[in-house]
Write a protein that holds these residues in place. Sequence first.
Motif, short mmCIF file in Angstrom:
data_model
loop_
_atom_site.label_atom_id
_atom_site.label_comp_id
_atom_site.label_asym_id
_atom_site.label_seq_id
_atom_site.Cartn_x
_atom_site.Cartn_y
_atom_site.Cartn_z
N PRO A 6 0.84 -1.20 0.00
CA PRO A 6 0.00 0.00 0.00
C PRO A 6 0.89 1.26 0.00
O PRO A 6 2.04 1.20 0.45
N TRP A 7 0.34 2.38 -0.46
CA TRP A 7 1.13 3.62 -0.54
C TRP A 7 1.83 3.94 0.78
O TRP A 7 2.99 4.35 0.79
N SER A 8 1.14 3.75 1.89
CA SER A 8 1.72 4.15 3.18
C SER A 8 2.93 3.30 3.56
O SER A 8 3.69 3.66 4.45
N ARG A 9 3.11 2.16 2.91
CA ARG A 9 4.24 1.28 3.25
C ARG A 9 5.40 1.39 2.26
O ARG A 9 6.44 0.75 2.45
N ILE A 10 5.23 2.17 1.21
CA ILE A 10 6.26 2.22 0.16
C ILE A 10 7.59 2.78 0.70
O ILE A 10 8.64 2.14 0.54
N ILE A 11 7.55 3.94 1.28
CA ILE A 11 8.80 4.54 1.77
C ILE A 11 9.38 3.74 2.94
O ILE A 11 10.59 3.47 2.96
N ILE A 64 -4.38 1.84 -4.74
CA ILE A 64 -4.10 1.65 -3.31
C ILE A 64 -2.61 1.51 -3.00
O ILE A 64 -2.22 1.43 -1.84
N GLY A 65 -1.76 1.45 -4.01
CA GLY A 65 -0.34 1.27 -3.73
C GLY A 65 0.43 1.01 -5.01
O GLY A 65 -0.04 1.34 -6.10
N SER A 66 1.57 0.39 -4.89
CA SER A 66 2.37 0.14 -6.09
C SER A 66 3.31 -1.03 -5.85
O SER A 66 3.42 -1.55 -4.74
N GLY A 122 5.14 -5.18 5.59
CA GLY A 122 3.83 -5.12 4.93
C GLY A 122 3.83 -5.27 3.42
O GLY A 122 2.85 -4.91 2.77
N GLY A 123 4.90 -5.81 2.86
CA GLY A 123 4.94 -6.03 1.42
C GLY A 123 4.50 -7.44 1.04
O GLY A 123 4.49 -8.34 1.88
#
Lengths: 520, 520
Positions: free
Chosen positions: B399-404, B437-439, B472-473
Amino acid sequence: MDERYYVLWGEQSKSFKMTEKLKNSILGRLGIQEKEDIWDGFISPKVVSSGLNIPSIDKCISRSNISFDTGERFYHSIGKGCADFARMLDGKDIRIVDAVIYPNEDELNCLMKNADKDTGIIPYGGGTTVTEGLSPHNAKKYFISVDLKKINSININAQDMVVNSGAGVKGPDLERELNKAGFTLGHFPESFLHSTVGGWIATNAAGQESNRYGKMRDIVVSIKMISPKGQITDKIVPNQSSYFRPMDIAVGSEGAFGIITEATLKIRNMPRKLFYQSFIFRNFEDGVKALKELFDGSDYPMVARLSDPTETELSFKGIEENMKTKLFMNYLKMRGSLQGGSLLIVVNENGKIKHLPDSISSGRSPAKIWREGRYDRPYMYNSLLKMGILADTIETSAPWSRIIPIYNEVRKSFYSEINSLGINGMIMCHISHEYSIGSALYFTYLFYANDNREEKLNSMRNAILSSIIDNGGAISHHHGIGRSFKPFLSKYEGFNYELIKSIKRTLDPDDIMNPGLIDL
Amino acid sequence: MDERYYVLWGEQSKSFKMTEKLKNSILGRLGIQEKEDIWDGFISPKVVSSGLNIPSIDKCISRSNISFDTGERFYHSIGKGCADFARMLDGKDIRIVDAVIYPNEDELNCLMKNADKDTGIIPYGGGTTVTEGLSPHNAKKYFISVDLKKINSININAQDMVVNSGAGVKGPDLERELNKAGFTLGHFPESFLHSTVGGWIATNAAGQESNRYGKMRDIVVSIKMISPKGQITDKIVPNQSSYFRPMDIAVGSEGAFGIITEATLKIRNMPRKLFYQSFIFRNFEDGVKALKELFDGSDYPMVARLSDPTETELSFKGIEENMKTKLFMNYLKMRGSLQGGSLLIVVNENGKIKHLPDSISSGRSPAKIWREGRYDRPYMYNSLLKMGILADTIETSAPWSRIIPIYNEVRKSFYSEINSLGINGMIMCHISHEYSIGSALYFTYLFYANDNREEKLNSMRNAILSSIIDNGGAISHHHGIGRSFKPFLSKYEGFNYELIKSIKRTLDPDDIMNPGLIDL
């Protein structure tokens, strides 16, 4: 004195304003003269329980969350489908669940661990099933209806564009919270006002704007499902390469693998503006051709609903007459579009679509009127039911090349079937969910019979669904199959059925969940 | 004299023109001075077979479709992943299959019916696995590699916008036929020139234009899969409401349930025009923020590839210098974008995107150069491998919030791991598949070691994938996990693993298909 229960769709106080023109057209097609109401929508059912008494719920569910009330048990055992109404009009016994519970999640976990093979558990969301998804059918089990209304948390995660929702949350409650924050789920099935997140997932439901927002299989990011053998849940990730995921098998699971308790769903920004259009084609075939072209590319409308000539005619007859509509009808008549014409209504987010081949534009009104009454159609069936007229729906999906053959064959087999039953009926159809490779087909048929309605219904259903499957259609597009069409599953799936059974055996080897839905 | 085999990526005659700047930058980061080639890409492997001889293939496969040639068996037993190359550079024994067969469908059906538990069957498509998807690992089985190249029919159905393709059809062959008719599949993974329809499905592959055309789970309409216990196949319908479908479990099945022999896939009209753009952000975080905004709506680009500062720097160093590029670099330097800047390239069908927040436009060239060389990157790894430098890739989605957080944690754990291994390495990353929702996140890391390369690789992989999963990936976004990451499966899936096992037990109870991939 026996209690009497109101069983029709929705709110008792609400009714559908059927124009005289519409009513007369329907009655005419059914070969009925003026018809008085024969029913007020209440019944005093001859209810049947298992007679068993198994204390497994006492251990797990607090007393205040258990109900043995006959009315509650009755309401939790019937749906809103034609089979339910046919049975009630026939005056048949109704098997009902033995208890209704309203558990919180801890209680539910406890129950699922402790339920034994003499128990049958039926998850209950909004009670809007049209495929007998709630009916207990096994005489030897003690049936518990699990009403999920207390599992109703809503948590919006704007950063990841998802919402986590309890399975018992109803459409309007979820949408209200999302709208407040500027978002929408975009899932608007006809049952929207009453149905729940859990029910949507269990039937892979598709809302009226599914072209834009997807059906549940596209909207779901993760589920939590409690089965008798343990809990499955998805990682919340946009995509996973290896093997399938719990949500892949939970979507469409019909309550037969476990109870879906929560889900994470994609949310979208609210659309800024909607554009309404409508078009009339000389016939259904031309409309289908135009739809296919429209969905070849990437820029297609969020709603494109094509009615066949019968549904088109009834739609226009259902519009209250005034100066403006009279002018409009005259215009259509002049263009020769009311005779066998097929109406397409379009709602779009990104601007209007240009002229469609072989069509005339019929303005914004038909699309606006449709959208304003998008949840009202079942109330029309209420009115018909009161006259003893039954309405059933059967829907499928198929590749473009099979749409017209299925349409023709279904009509043929329906008329041949009512002919041999010696009753009058009518059938109509619309297309409202499109894909690049094909579309859904939604049939509505009405019939009138004095007796043995359930039996007659079943023979019509049998004829229609056989036609659909034999001609390359899906067993269902978005209603699920519940108990109604379960007898078709084995033949439809062939060896694939073994896959469904293997998941069932792993999660629910004692057939506790919606027993009898899947053969073990 | 032992035979020597060329094992690097692609065609032996083809090489990657590495600029001096790029080469020096990589060597510098790895702490290596000028480096001569230590390897020509050929090996004379110490091959190991099962030693068994089971005649089950004689009954079913015509003699001309069986090969016992050591070279063919060797090529069918290795992939193109870092683990394969590490093992070969280490000079280790390579276990190879005992026979290679090139069956037609009848022969394959016969084999699958007759294969016993002493047989291991490994499906072979293009041989491009980077996760050891081809390696036989069970000493007690007789291994057959099933090369699907003779199952290669292509039938286009323009009416329904689908193509039916044999599993052995390679990317360019399928795309050529489709293009001739005005269509495209739109599936362009980096392995496109060599990989096959069957392999794409078995790994839920995602092409570079997946934002527009979808990953395989979105593209597949139906599969045919032959398992030891029978054949499963989907009805060709756009959607089905009840239960899951064979394709739901066949996509991502890693060859462990059966052999996918054919598939029906969605096709699309060829795009009329493509628009190229690029942007530079001050840092990766700003780029990620802009991407998220871009994918909130419905009108997002078909390619949006954001490189982190390291990959950005190497990309620019890889461009051949001329007057024009020098001017461009000076411009970027002047704008302060070469220091820590993150490059986003965009390819779009429906026009250009407007200005992105916190970015400067860097013109069309970076996007065009990327697209022209879209299948060439593995040849750069060939060049590095010849110097003894290994390149590995690990990818995920989140999800976007877990990318960085994942980006930072992976880098941290990578550097900490090579530190404790006492070797030099570098890691870079890009994002190239986006969702609302993410990438996805795609990590490439390079390292140099004199010995025990496989062991060192495994400890790096372990560190990176643990970081990904703990933060979370997904276990993989589009490479599959093969044998390489199979050890993570049980922990990653938890109780969900029982679902995967139950399908395996139903279709392949004797663990004939890719034995050992799924624990029974």
